[in-house]
Design a protein around this motif. Sequence first.
Motif, mmCIF file in Angstrom:
data_model
loop_
_atom_site.group_PDB
_atom_site.id
_atom_site.type_symbol
_atom_site.label_atom_id
_atom_site.label_comp_id
_atom_site.label_asym_id
_atom_site.label_seq_id
_atom_site.Cartn_x
_atom_site.Cartn_y
_atom_site.Cartn_z
ATOM 1 N N HIS A 12 1.029 -1.226 0.167
ATOM 2 C CA HIS A 12 -0.195 0.309 -0.056
ATOM 3 C C HIS A 12 0.879 1.168 -0.101
ATOM 4 C CE1 HIS A 12 -2.889 -2.761 1.010
ATOM 5 N NE2 HIS A 12 -1.849 -3.394 1.805
ATOM 6 N N GLU A 25 -1.331 -0.129 9.375
ATOM 7 C CA GLU A 25 -0.447 -1.488 8.235
ATOM 8 C C GLU A 25 0.370 -0.581 7.507
ATOM 9 O OE1 GLU A 25 -2.862 -2.837 4.927
ATOM 10 O OE2 GLU A 25 -1.107 -4.912 4.967
ATOM 11 N N HIS A 81 2.752 -7.202 4.993
ATOM 12 C CA HIS A 81 1.843 -6.427 4.966
ATOM 13 C C HIS A 81 1.264 -6.895 5.988
ATOM 14 C CE1 HIS A 81 0.274 -5.324 1.104
ATOM 15 N NE2 HIS A 81 1.009 -6.299 0.580
ATOM 16 N N PHE A 82 0.089 -5.978 6.233
ATOM 17 C CA PHE A 82 -0.599 -6.999 8.273
ATOM 18 C C PHE A 82 -1.686 -7.237 7.789
ATOM 19 C CE2 PHE A 82 3.286 -4.325 9.410
ATOM 20 C CZ PHE A 82 3.609 -5.048 10.553
HETATM 21 ZN ZN LIG Z 1 -2.123 -5.141 2.909
#
Ligand SMILES: [Zn+2]
Length: 294
Positions: A12, A25, A81-82
């Motif tokens: 992102h 995140e 990522h989270f």
């Molecule tokens: Zn993500």
Amino acid sequence: MNLKTLNIHAGHNFNVSGADGYFSETTESRNVKNAVISKLQSLDYKVYDCTDDSGKTQNENLKNIVSKCNDHAADLNISIHFNASNGQGHGVEVLQYSDKTQAITQNICNAIAELGFKNRGVKERTDLYVLKKTKAPAILIECCFCDSAIDAGLYNCESMANAIVKGLTGEVKEIVQPQPAPAPTPTPKPSGDDWIRCLQIELNNQLGKDLVVDGIKGPKTLNACPTVKKGAKGGITKLIQERLNSVGFNISVDGIFGENTKKAVKVFQKNRGLTEDGIVGPKTWEWLLKGTKI
Ligand SMILES: [Zn+2]
């Protein structure tokens, strides 16, 4: 799988941000990514940061990441990522396009689970754009859930990065942060002279003076000092004896102004150009208050 060159990126960006919960995140994936990169570099891996911070839409973001990844001949693409699921899920999972990367993804998953996170395992995902479009094999680490209280309590960027590096390389790279030198413990050193402080207390107690006990040799303290001569006894004589010893004499500190004390006072006076009478008057007190050796 022999890893030498790695592409790594955080998921992102701040235009099209990822999940939010107990933490962001977008932010933490960057923090973990940065820590992993510096650890890998210090282990002599070639690492490219393929994070995209400019894409204005999710598609742009994904395309930019893939194009950065494909600019380098890397052995593996790693996406950080989270996860999030309305606070319902917790734990780590690692996504891969194919089982070519199984050993690595399993190691990463296990290393993160060792930190206390639930091990949700390795999952094959052939539908994810970045995993599908990158030339080199690609994996996506969902470190843990940013909207889970359990995971947020366990999460720490440094240990997460260590687990990822351990899973990738079998090594742990602790980055030793230079610790600022501990601030010197301030010694509670009161200003002034302890001996003068004792003298001021003694003058207040014995002679009813009203001196400020500050250890400073001011005119009030000097004026409060009585004339002391042979035959005197007590705390003030004792202090005179202590002071004489501190400037080099060696007389007994018994509080009795006897012959030895008188002799010492005479020598003290002689050495300072004072009248050698063995009597501690204002001039002698002045020098005692100074407390200096010759
Ligand atoms: Zn993500």
